[in-house]
Scaffold this motif. Structure first.
Motif: not given
Ligand code: FES
Length: 162
Positions: A17-23, A26-33, A53-61
């Protein structure tokens, strides 16, 4: 923890999952993806995965949880080995699909949306499955069962119980 996930035992999945998030960071709509990818990897979205996911994307839990629970394609509960979907579309409903659903709930001793304690079945109600001529209809995994009557349910379930 109820429906929790052993993070250590699932380290490989978290790395994927981390590898996917890193890839896609920078894209739009990353949370849904990311939620889609996480569900593909883990099968569902337990709290440990939501926190990651919250930590990696810096989005509130709370936002991660909100999206994970709002869209029906996501599940925060583990799913059973076999997924049963009973159609409650109009054609099926008028032909008695509610009674079929009630019979399934009784046989499996669960409510709609729940999974049996042995992890074998998840019971769901669905919209039109596109085969109204066979109403009332249900699907178990990829198998379609039509012209159902509640009394046929035990025999059908027994095929999946082995
Ligand atoms: S309404 Fe049930 S298959 Fe269409």
């Amino acid at each position: 923890m109820i429906n929790g996930l052993d993070v250590k035992a699932n380290e490989k999945q978290f790395m994927m999952l981390k590898e996917y998030i890193d890839s896609i960071r920078e894209a739009q709509g990353v949370l849904m993806q990311t939620l889609h990818k996480a569900q593909e990897i883990f099968g569902y979205l337990p709290i440990e995965v939501q926190k990651f996911i919250s930590y990696e994307l810096d989005v509130p839990l709370a936002e991660v949880y909100g999206v994970a629970t709002f869209y029906t394609q996501f599940s925060i509960e583990p799913k059973g080995k076999h997924k049963i979907g009973v159609c409650l579309g109009t054609a099926c409903y008028v032909k008695g699909s509610q009674q079929v659903l009630d019979k399934l709930a009784k046989e499996l001793n669960i409510k709609v949306g729940e999974t049996t304690s042995d992890g074998l079945f998840t019971l769901e109600a669905t919209r039109c499955l596109g085969c109204c001529g066979l109403a009332p209809v249900m699907m178990i995994d990829g198998d379609v069962y039509g012209k159902l009557e509640p009394k046929k349910i035990p025999d059908i379930l027994s095929k999946y119980e082995e």
